[in-house]
Write a protein that holds these residues in place. Structure first.
Motif, PDB file in Angstrom:
ATOM      1  N   MET A  48       0.602  -1.434  -0.015  1.00  0.00           N
ATOM      2  CA  MET A  48       0.091   0.082   0.022  1.00  0.00           C
ATOM      3  C   MET A  48       1.355   1.240  -0.521  1.00  0.00           C
ATOM      4  N   ARG A  49       0.318   2.305  -0.509  1.00  0.00           N
ATOM      5  CA  ARG A  49       1.418   3.745  -0.489  1.00  0.00           C
ATOM      6  C   ARG A  49       1.366   3.767   1.362  1.00  0.00           C
ATOM      7  N   VAL A  50       2.350   4.899   1.237  1.00  0.00           N
ATOM      8  CA  VAL A  50       2.596   5.314   2.294  1.00  0.00           C
ATOM      9  C   VAL A  50       1.754   6.275   3.035  1.00  0.00           C
ATOM     10  N   GLU A  51       0.652   6.962   2.161  1.00  0.00           N
ATOM     11  CA  GLU A  51      -0.275   8.244   2.337  1.00  0.00           C
ATOM     12  C   GLU A  51      -1.568   6.788   3.140  1.00  0.00           C
ATOM     13  N   ILE A  52      -1.526   6.224   2.448  1.00  0.00           N
ATOM     14  CA  ILE A  52      -3.084   4.714   3.051  1.00  0.00           C
ATOM     15  C   ILE A  52      -1.836   4.157   4.300  1.00  0.00           C
ATOM     16  N   LEU A  53      -1.364   3.301   4.190  1.00  0.00           N
ATOM     17  CA  LEU A  53      -0.880   2.935   5.187  1.00  0.00           C
ATOM     18  C   LEU A  53      -0.652   4.261   6.954  1.00  0.00           C
ATOM     19  N   ARG A  54      -0.586   5.336   7.082  1.00  0.00           N
ATOM     20  CA  ARG A  54      -0.650   6.505   7.525  1.00  0.00           C
ATOM     21  C   ARG A  54      -2.131   6.358   8.325  1.00  0.00           C
ATOM     22  N   SER A  55      -3.578   6.369   7.124  1.00  0.00           N
ATOM     23  CA  SER A  55      -4.181   6.603   7.158  1.00  0.00           C
ATOM     24  C   SER A  55      -5.214   5.655   8.564  1.00  0.00           C
ATOM     25  N   LYS A  56      -4.893   4.764   7.616  1.00  0.00           N
ATOM     26  CA  LYS A  56      -4.731   3.299   8.501  1.00  0.00           C
ATOM     27  C   LYS A  56      -4.176   3.088  10.460  1.00  0.00           C
ATOM     28  N   LEU A  57      -2.889   3.556  10.496  1.00  0.00           N
ATOM     29  CA  LEU A  57      -2.595   3.618  11.230  1.00  0.00           C
ATOM     30  C   LEU A  57      -2.980   5.196  12.606  1.00  0.00           C
ATOM     31  N   GLU A  58      -3.300   5.877  12.088  1.00  0.00           N
ATOM     32  CA  GLU A  58      -3.733   6.873  12.768  1.00  0.00           C
ATOM     33  C   GLU A  58      -5.372   6.028  12.800  1.00  0.00           C
ATOM     34  N   TRP A  59      -6.139   5.888  12.438  1.00  0.00           N
ATOM     35  CA  TRP A  59      -7.292   5.266  12.771  1.00  0.00           C
ATOM     36  C   TRP A  59      -7.637   4.658  13.841  1.00  0.00           C
ATOM     37  N   MET A  60      -5.948   3.316  13.550  1.00  0.00           N
ATOM     38  CA  MET A  60      -5.849   2.243  14.780  1.00  0.00           C
ATOM     39  C   MET A  60      -5.627   3.322  16.171  1.00  0.00           C
ATOM     40  N   ALA A  61      -4.456   4.922  16.297  1.00  0.00           N
ATOM     41  CA  ALA A  61      -4.671   5.404  17.041  1.00  0.00           C
ATOM     42  C   ALA A  61      -5.802   6.430  17.303  1.00  0.00           C
ATOM     43  N   ASP A  62      -6.741   6.831  17.103  1.00  0.00           N
ATOM     44  CA  ASP A  62      -7.498   7.089  16.911  1.00  0.00           C
ATOM     45  C   ASP A  62      -8.858   6.378  18.576  1.00  0.00           C
ATOM     46  N   ARG A  63      -8.480   5.274  18.080  1.00  0.00           N
ATOM     47  CA  ARG A  63      -9.314   4.147  18.416  1.00  0.00           C
ATOM     48  C   ARG A  63      -8.493   3.641  20.058  1.00  0.00           C
ATOM     49  N   MET A  64      -7.615   4.043  20.088  1.00  0.00           N
ATOM     50  CA  MET A  64      -6.549   3.146  21.534  1.00  0.00           C
ATOM     51  C   MET A  64      -6.844   3.905  22.797  1.00  0.00           C
ATOM     52  N   SER A  65      -6.996   3.361  23.526  1.00  0.00           N
ATOM     53  CA  SER A  65      -7.637   3.758  25.364  1.00  0.00           C
ATOM     54  C   SER A  65      -5.834   3.916  25.988  1.00  0.00           C
ATOM     55  N   VAL A  66      -5.980   5.293  26.512  1.00  0.00           N
ATOM     56  CA  VAL A  66      -4.721   4.694  28.097  1.00  0.00           C
ATOM     57  C   VAL A  66      -4.911   3.930  29.321  1.00  0.00           C
ATOM     58  N   ILE A  67      -4.030   2.859  29.831  1.00  0.00           N
ATOM     59  CA  ILE A  67      -4.708   2.470  31.022  1.00  0.00           C
ATOM     60  C   ILE A  67      -3.589   3.091  31.439  1.00  0.00           C
ATOM     61  N   ARG A  68      -4.389   3.660  32.936  1.00  0.00           N
ATOM     62  CA  ARG A  68      -2.654   4.481  33.808  1.00  0.00           C
ATOM     63  C   ARG A  68      -2.583   3.720  34.531  1.00  0.00           C
ATOM     64  N   ASP A  69      -3.374   2.535  35.164  1.00  0.00           N
ATOM     65  CA  ASP A  69      -3.182   1.288  36.497  1.00  0.00           C
ATOM     66  C   ASP A  69      -3.503   0.298  35.995  1.00  0.00           C
ATOM     67  N   ALA A  70      -3.354  -1.224  35.513  1.00  0.00           N
ATOM     68  CA  ALA A  70      -4.102  -2.623  35.104  1.00  0.00           C
ATOM     69  C   ALA A  70      -3.198  -3.097  36.762  1.00  0.00           C
ATOM     70  N   GLN A  71      -2.504  -3.023  37.220  1.00  0.00           N
ATOM     71  CA  GLN A  71      -2.567  -3.904  38.383  1.00  0.00           C
ATOM     72  C   GLN A  71      -3.995  -4.021  39.253  1.00  0.00           C
ATOM     73  N   VAL A  72      -4.744  -3.316  39.329  1.00  0.00           N
ATOM     74  CA  VAL A  72      -6.307  -3.455  39.322  1.00  0.00           C
ATOM     75  C   VAL A  72      -6.978  -4.869  39.012  1.00  0.00           C
ATOM     76  N   ALA A  73      -6.585  -3.702  37.799  1.00  0.00           N
ATOM     77  CA  ALA A  73      -6.790  -5.289  36.632  1.00  0.00           C
ATOM     78  C   ALA A  73      -6.980  -6.917  36.946  1.00  0.00           C
ATOM     79  N   LEU A  74      -5.593  -6.722  37.450  1.00  0.00           N
ATOM     80  CA  LEU A  74      -5.018  -8.532  37.769  1.00  0.00           C
ATOM     81  C   LEU A  74      -5.321  -8.602  39.701  1.00  0.00           C
TER      82      LEU A  74
END
Length: 74
Positions: A48-74
């Motif tokens: 794929m073209r770099v522009e398409i790869l970039r847009s797909k990676l940005e799409w994924m980044a928009d759907r990521m969530s930050v976890i501050r403390d995973a110790q509670v879940a374990l």
């Protein structure tokens, strides 16, 4: 998430995907250098073209969530 080599230590988790939706042409592949298959790499599995790869990676980044403390879940 927690390695057997560091029992009792805190866990560092920086991000997770909100859903398992991965754009077409991208795929998580087991790291070939990791014999235990615990690490995965996000790979482009089709040309794929770099522009398409970039847009797909940005799409994924928009759907990521930050976890501050995973110790509670374990």
């Amino acid at each position: 998430m927690k390695s057997k080599r560091n029992p009792g230590k805190s866990v560092s988790v920086f991000w997770v995907l909100e859903k398992a939706d991965i754009p077409p042409g991208l795929k998580f592949v087991a790291d070939p250098r990791d014999n235990k298959k615990q690490h995965y790499l996000l790979c482009a599995v089709e040309r794929m073209r770099v522009e398409i790869l970039r847009s797909k990676l940005e799409w994924m980044a928009d759907r990521m969530s930050v976890i501050r403390d995973a110790q509670v879940a374990l």
